[in-house]
Design a protein around this motif. Structure first.
Motif, PDB file in Angstrom:
ATOM      1  N   VAL A 164       0.851  -1.203   0.000  1.00  0.00           N
ATOM      2  CA  VAL A 164       0.000   0.000   0.000  1.00  0.00           C
ATOM      3  C   VAL A 164       0.884   1.251   0.000  1.00  0.00           C
ATOM      4  CG1 VAL A 164      -1.679   1.333   1.359  1.00  0.00           C
ATOM      5  CG2 VAL A 164      -1.939  -1.155   1.159  1.00  0.00           C
TER       6      VAL A 164
ATOM      7  N   LEU B 119       2.592   2.368  -3.211  1.00  0.00           N
ATOM      8  CA  LEU B 119       1.762   3.081  -4.191  1.00  0.00           C
ATOM      9  C   LEU B 119       1.489   4.520  -3.758  1.00  0.00           C
ATOM     10  CD1 LEU B 119      -0.762   0.191  -4.903  1.00  0.00           C
ATOM     11  CD2 LEU B 119       0.863   1.143  -6.542  1.00  0.00           C
TER      12      LEU B 119
ATOM     13  N   PHE C 112      -0.062   5.326  -0.890  1.00  0.00           N
ATOM     14  CA  PHE C 112      -1.288   5.402  -0.097  1.00  0.00           C
ATOM     15  C   PHE C 112      -0.983   5.104   1.364  1.00  0.00           C
ATOM     16  CE2 PHE C 112      -3.054   3.521  -4.235  1.00  0.00           C
ATOM     17  CZ  PHE C 112      -3.080   4.765  -4.836  1.00  0.00           C
TER      18      PHE C 112
ATOM     19  N   THR D  91      -6.304   4.630   2.561  1.00  0.00           N
ATOM     20  CA  THR D  91      -6.719   6.002   2.259  1.00  0.00           C
ATOM     21  C   THR D  91      -5.606   6.690   1.464  1.00  0.00           C
ATOM     22  OG1 THR D  91      -5.812   6.884   4.331  1.00  0.00           O
ATOM     23  CG2 THR D  91      -8.121   6.208   4.367  1.00  0.00           C
TER      24      THR D  91
ATOM     25  N   ASN E  27      -5.843   7.534  -1.761  1.00  0.00           N
ATOM     26  CA  ASN E  27      -6.019   7.377  -3.208  1.00  0.00           C
ATOM     27  C   ASN E  27      -7.128   8.304  -3.680  1.00  0.00           C
ATOM     28  OD1 ASN E  27      -7.543   5.471  -1.522  1.00  0.00           O
ATOM     29  ND2 ASN E  27      -8.554   4.917  -3.429  1.00  0.00           N
ATOM     30  N   GLN E  28      -6.913   8.975  -4.774  1.00  0.00           N
ATOM     31  CA  GLN E  28      -7.955   9.868  -5.312  1.00  0.00           C
ATOM     32  C   GLN E  28      -8.992   9.062  -6.086  1.00  0.00           C
ATOM     33  OE1 GLN E  28      -8.406  12.798  -4.319  1.00  0.00           O
ATOM     34  NE2 GLN E  28      -6.459  13.098  -3.291  1.00  0.00           N
TER      35      GLN E  28
ATOM     36  N   VAL F 172      -8.474   2.175  -6.935  1.00  0.00           N
ATOM     37  CA  VAL F 172      -7.196   1.469  -6.965  1.00  0.00           C
ATOM     38  C   VAL F 172      -7.444   0.110  -7.623  1.00  0.00           C
ATOM     39  CG1 VAL F 172      -5.291   0.598  -5.548  1.00  0.00           C
ATOM     40  CG2 VAL F 172      -6.624   2.569  -4.763  1.00  0.00           C
TER      41      VAL F 172
ATOM     42  N   HIS G 261      -3.627  -5.415  -7.427  1.00  0.00           N
ATOM     43  CA  HIS G 261      -2.349  -5.181  -6.733  1.00  0.00           C
ATOM     44  C   HIS G 261      -2.273  -6.007  -5.451  1.00  0.00           C
ATOM     45  CE1 HIS G 261      -0.688  -1.930  -9.053  1.00  0.00           C
ATOM     46  NE2 HIS G 261      -1.754  -1.179  -8.909  1.00  0.00           N
TER      47      HIS G 261
ATOM     48  N   ARG H 241     -13.695  -2.826  -2.933  1.00  0.00           N
ATOM     49  CA  ARG H 241     -13.829  -1.404  -3.257  1.00  0.00           C
ATOM     50  C   ARG H 241     -14.889  -0.801  -2.338  1.00  0.00           C
ATOM     51  NH1 ARG H 241     -11.430  -0.066  -7.401  1.00  0.00           N
ATOM     52  NH2 ARG H 241     -11.774  -1.841  -8.765  1.00  0.00           N
TER      53      ARG H 241
END
Ligand code: PEP
Ligand code: MN
Length: 334
Positions: free
Chosen positions: A21, A24, A26, A42, A44-45, A48, A52, A64
């Motif tokens: 995580v 990336l 995040f 948390t 991520n805009q 994701v 992964h 999700r």
């Protein structure tokens, strides 16, 4: 996104997901549970790519999140959160009573209340050193002097101290003297303040804004948790309605509504929730009956001389009687 680990995932597996995580860019929020660990993600805009994570060792599933919240939800943490306030617990099935004057006015005034609060068996003492008043000319609290009095009460009576911070500088001071920082109704959506207490080592008592929806209130808690502070207690304190027989309308339905969504403890403040001292005991009883983890209540030896919120403060005798009544109800429903 939410990553649910298998029940038999090892610490090494969890560390592996945390690293993935972070790589990336995040932020992982590891929530150990009774049967499995979940990791909230948390930072991520957009969405994701779940792939992964899905194939990493120990991962059960990557989900999700479609709801507006990630960290406050039962999806992340099916067990209730127990908040530790300097060793005293909120949300562990006991009835947490947070009692004290609206504002610390003097050593003598605060000590008189603390004595009764301690003898009632309550573990938490409240008192404002920084008061958000409607009028700029009203008593605004003793500031650091008030916090020093609260720290003396902590030592003398072995009570955990809850006190409000109005801004980030206040948080530094409350951290120095108290055990829990209160964010008041007027600041429930003060984002910089929420972020600041999210980085605090103290647990947070988050009052509901007087015009806040359930979702806005829970998202305020989410702000605190997103910064890494998972020790949050929600406090229902009434909302503004057309009612004229009360200062606010105490929304007791908020308690089961919170429970349905969140693992965080929720308490009821019938003092601000009604604004009338004669209503505080009946509505506190109702708060316990509806399943609150605790109560907040304002107490003053001489309510008519109080420098703030006298009209909703219980006398020492009324407070003692109220505690007896709410404990009897808690015993029945626990
Ligand atoms: C208080 O607890 O004294 C207070 C100011 O409460 P609220 O933020 O709920 O108005
Ligand atoms: Mn008050």
């Amino acid at each position: 996104m939410l990553i649910v680990m298998n029940a038999n995932a090892t610490q090494g597996d969890i560390d592996g997901v945390v690293r993935a995580v972070e790589s990336l860019g995040f932020r992982p929020h590891v929530m150990p549970g009774a049967t499995r660990t979940a990791i909230g993600v948390t930072g991520n805009q957009g969405a994701v790519d779940l792939s992964h994570f899905e194939n990493l060792p120990g991962v059960g599933e990557a989900i999700r999140v479609t709801k507006p919240y990630k960290l406050i939800t039962l999806d992340l943490r099916p067990e209730r959160t127990i908040v530790d306030v300097g060793g005293a617990k909120i949300g562990d099935g006991s009835l947490a009573i947070i009692a004290g004057p609206c504002a610390v006015e003097s050593r003598k005034q605060a000590f008189a209340v603390a004595d009764v609060v301690q003898r009632s068996g309550a573990k938490f003492f409240r008192g404002g050193a920084f008061k958000p008043r409607t009028s700029p000319y009203a008593f605004a609290g003793l500031g650091e002097e008030g916090l020093k009095i609260l720290a003396e009460i902590r030592d003398e009576f072995d009570l955990k101290i809850v006190s409000e911070a109005l801004d980030e500088t206040n948080v530094d001071l409350v951290e120095k003297y108290a055990d829990m920082v209160q964010i008041g109704a007027r600041n429930m959506q003060n984002i910089t303040l929420l972020r600041r207490v999210g980085r605090s080592s103290l647990p947070v008592l988050l009052k509901r804004g007087m015009a806040a929806t359930l979702e806005e209130w829970l998202l305020a808690a989410e702000y605190v948790m997103a910064e890494g502070n998972y020790q949050v207690v929600l406090c229902e304190r009434g909302v503004r309605t057309f009612a004229q027989h009360t200062r606010n309308t105490l929304d007791l339905a908020a308690v089961p509504a919170v429970r349905r969504i969140s693992h965080l403890p929720v308490i009821v403040d019938a003092a601000h929730g009604t604004g009338r001292s004669y209503m505080v005991t009946p509505l506190s009883r109702a708060g316990v009956a509806v399943g609150a983890d605790g109560l907040m209540v304002e107490v003053h030896a001489r309510p008519d001389e109080a420098l703030s919120d006298g009209a909703q403060s219980l006398t020492l005798d009324e407070y003692e009687q109220m505690v007896k009544e709410v404990r009897a109800i808690h015993k029945v429903i626990a």
